[in-house]
Design an enzyme around this catalytic site. Structure first.
Site, PDB file in Angstrom:
ATOM      1  N   LYS A  19       0.815  -1.213   0.000  1.00 10.10           N
ATOM      2  CA  LYS A  19       0.000   0.000   0.000  1.00 10.10           C
ATOM      3  C   LYS A  19       0.853   1.270   0.000  1.00 10.10           C
ATOM      4  O   LYS A  19       0.393   2.321  -0.422  1.00 10.10           O
ATOM      5  CB  LYS A  19      -0.985  -0.032   1.153  1.00 10.10           C
ATOM      6  CG  LYS A  19      -2.017  -1.134   0.924  1.00 10.10           C
ATOM      7  CD  LYS A  19      -3.151  -1.134   1.889  1.00 10.10           C
ATOM      8  CE  LYS A  19      -4.234  -2.117   1.454  1.00 10.10           C
ATOM      9  NZ  LYS A  19      -3.755  -3.532   1.378  1.00 10.10           N
TER      10      LYS A  19
HETATM   11  C1  LIG Z   1      -4.317  -4.563   0.556  1.00 11.88           C
HETATM   12  C2  LIG Z   1      -3.522  -5.813   0.386  1.00 11.88           C
HETATM   13  C3  LIG Z   1      -3.850  -6.772  -0.604  1.00 11.88           C
HETATM   14  C4  LIG Z   1      -5.058  -6.634  -1.516  1.00 11.88           C
HETATM   15  O1  LIG Z   1      -4.878  -5.675  -2.530  1.00 11.88           O
HETATM   16  P1  LIG Z   1      -6.152  -5.084  -3.341  1.00 11.88           P
HETATM   17  O2  LIG Z   1      -5.606  -3.993  -4.175  1.00 11.88           O
HETATM   18  O3  LIG Z   1      -7.114  -4.607  -2.291  1.00 11.88           O
HETATM   19  O4  LIG Z   1      -6.711  -6.210  -4.157  1.00 11.88           O
HETATM   20  C5  LIG Z   1      -3.023  -7.887  -0.730  1.00 11.88           C
HETATM   21  N1  LIG Z   1      -1.961  -8.079   0.094  1.00 11.88           N
HETATM   22  C6  LIG Z   1      -1.627  -7.197   1.056  1.00 11.88           C
HETATM   23  C7  LIG Z   1      -0.456  -7.482   1.940  1.00 11.88           C
HETATM   24  C8  LIG Z   1      -2.380  -6.027   1.237  1.00 11.88           C
HETATM   25  O5  LIG Z   1      -2.037  -5.160   2.221  1.00 11.88           O
END
Ligand SMILES: *Cc1c(COP(=O)(O)O)cnc(C)c1O
Length: 524
Positions: free
Chosen positions: A126
């Site tokens: 993120k």
């Molecule tokens: C948020 C997250 C995801 C999912 O990603 P999306 O874009 O919501 O599909 C997968 N793995 C981790 C570690 C995350 O923090």
């Protein structure tokens, strides 16, 4: 919300429409970023997508990552001056990442490439978007303010189950014209995740633990957003409007398109694939933002063949891709070993369907009504064909996830986090002849408890042995590092036990409690 711009004056050419067709006049990028969600509940998408030639894409490899990102934003023709874009990207992707490549690729074998998206300050993918969005947000607001279309500042409120809160805190801390408050369920996040949040520095940040679970926390925040009297009061007394930083904001999605374009250039430049060779991309999927970004990268010209969607036991997306029906009417929310993918309503799928229906806002509106009223919708045959042409999907259970962490360590001497392990396992089942790029979304040390289970053959939900359970998250990570020889633990995770705890307040989950805590913070 930003007021309407005089279109003739608008700086950029590329305007934004929304997936439910409620925006009668398209708006520029800066307004889409500040608004987040369109009035009718739809999501913004650019009216036009740029088209990059293979040469354009491959040439990006010569540039540092910040300049690659700037080049992509300019290709999308966003309405910020080029020199502002350059400056913002320099700040977004600099030494706040622990690798000069920002998101380096580790190749396990000739055809399996791991795109490491966790070298940012919070060690989860993120950061790739949330180290960038706050700069866009602040610059967009400043530009609107200068044009006389905005006369207040913002407070971002985020309810988090773990990863998003810390990434948002790190992204927004110290950013002009914005403050941020994060709410997490008291006792509902890991020791590492809690310490990451409550030790955040900066004057414009605040963190609260909330009595209740994540759902209570999120409901409380949603109700606070919906309280118009409170909104008026904040605006009148503090000149502040509330905003959210969730992944439906186009300003969070665009930074994710960049790394798929960039990593293709990187694979060619390092001789791992020939220019023009098609690859598949496998993504551990929750809210569908990351995999949608890969689809947009394909649209603008990256030679991507199939998008492989990996789910955990919350397999609503996998079932949708395999059947054309999105059905949560009889589905329970399951707690898994990959908690950041635990989700039932996957918001960014709406953008994907808008695109695959040839931008049919009426169809989208109807499906969203169905989802709301019947907890289920089914796409038409033609749209389903488009889905099948682009995506294949598989779900991976907890036991397979943990076994994969173990096998990959044994075979390749590489330690996966549980989310990446889900993607790796799904890729093994779904892949064909093409090389596969696996999106790695977290450093293993964010999820040390499940990595420990994987290494010691402990069942997914079984308690850790008492002696291990008594360790702090940092101590447990150090033990795993010794056992596996994977000694590098990112700085932001290694020293959490020594850092000063700044936030200890626990509040109730009702609107009154959240609103009065927010006001107390703004009056500080
Ligand atoms: C948020 C997250 C995801 C999912 O990603 P999306 O874009 O919501 O599909 C997968 N793995 C981790 C570690 C995350 O923090």
């Amino acid at each position: 919300m930003a007021q309407r711009t005089d279109r003739a004056e608008a700086f950029g050419q590329n305007l934004y429409i929304d997936t439910r067709g409620a925006t009668d006049e398209p708006i520029p990028f800066t307004e889409a970023v500040v608004d987040g969600l369109a009035v009718g509940g739809g999501l913004y998408v650019p009216q036009e997508l740029p088209s990059l030639s293979l040469e354009d894409i491959v040439a990006l490899a010569k540039l540092p990552y910040a300049e690659r990102a700037a080049a992509v934003y300019k290709a999308f023709n966003i309405d910020l001056p080029d020199e502002v874009i350059d400056e913002l990207m320099g700040r977004a992707y600099g030494d706040n990442f622990d690798d000069a490549a920002i998101c380096p690729i580790t190749s396990l074998d000739e055809n399996t490439h791991i795109l490491e998206l966790w070298h940012g300050p919070t060690s989860a993918f993120k950061d790739m978007a949330l180290q960038c969005l706050p700069h866009f947000f602040s610059a967009s607001a400043a530009q609107l303010r200068k044009k006389g279309e905005l006369d207040h500042e913002f407070m971002i409120l985020v309810a988090t189950s773990g990863d998003t809160g810390k990434a948002a805190l790190e992204g927004f801390k110290g950013v002009d014209g914005v403050s941020i408050g994060v709410l997490f369920p008291d006792g509902g996040v890991s020791d590492i995740q809690r310490k990451q949040m409550v030790t955040t520095t900066g004057d414009n940040v605040q963190v609260w633990a909330v009595r209740g679970n994540f759902d209570d926390c999120q409901t409380g925040v949603k109700r606070t957003f919906a309280d118009e009297t409170f909104a008026e009061k904040l605006l009148g007394e503090h000149a502040i409007a509330l905003s959210s930083a969730n992944s439906i904001n186009w300003g969070r999605l665009l930074p994710q398109v960049v790394y798929y374009i960039s990593s293709y250039a990187e694979l060619v430049a390092t001789g791992k694939i020939e220019a023009g060779r098609e690859i598949d991309v496998c993504v551990p999927t929750g809210n569908f933002g990351n995999i949608l970004a890969a689809w947009y990268a394909k649209q603008v010209g990256v030679p991507i063949d199939m998008l492989l969607c990996a789910s955990n036991d919350n397999r609503v997306l996998t079932d949708f891709i395999n059947t054309g029906t999105y059905d949560i009417s009889d589905r329970e929310f399951i707690l898994t070993s990959s908690p950041s993918m635990d989700i039932l309503v996957s918001s960014n799928l709406e953008r994907q369907l808008f695109e695959l229906t040839g931008r049919n806002a009426e169809a989208i509106r109807q499906w969203m009504v169905d989802l709301n009223e019947r907890r289920c919708f089914r796409v038409d045959e033609e749209t389903f064909c488009r889905v099948r042409e682009n995506f294949s999907a598989d779900s991976v259970d907890n036991a397979t996830c943990l076994a994969t962490i173990r096998t990959v360590l044994d075979e390749y001497d590489y330690l996966l986090d549980p989310h990446t392990a889900v993607a790796f396992a799904a890729a093994q089942n779904l892949r064909g002849e093409n090389p596969v790029l696996v999106a790695s979304t977290a450093h293993w040390a964010k999820f040390g408890d499940n990595v420990y289970r994987a290494l010691h053959g402990i069942e997914p939900h079984e308690a850790l042995p008492a002696e291990v359970a008594s360790l702090t998250g940092c101590e447990l990570n150090r033990r795993i590092a010794e056992e596996t020889g994977k000694r590098h633990i990112p700085a932001g995770l290694a020293n959490l036990d020594e850092m000063q705890v700044r936030f200890t307040e626990v509040i109730d989950n009702d609107v009154e409690a959240i609103e009065s805590a927010t006001e107390a913070f703004l009056s500080r």
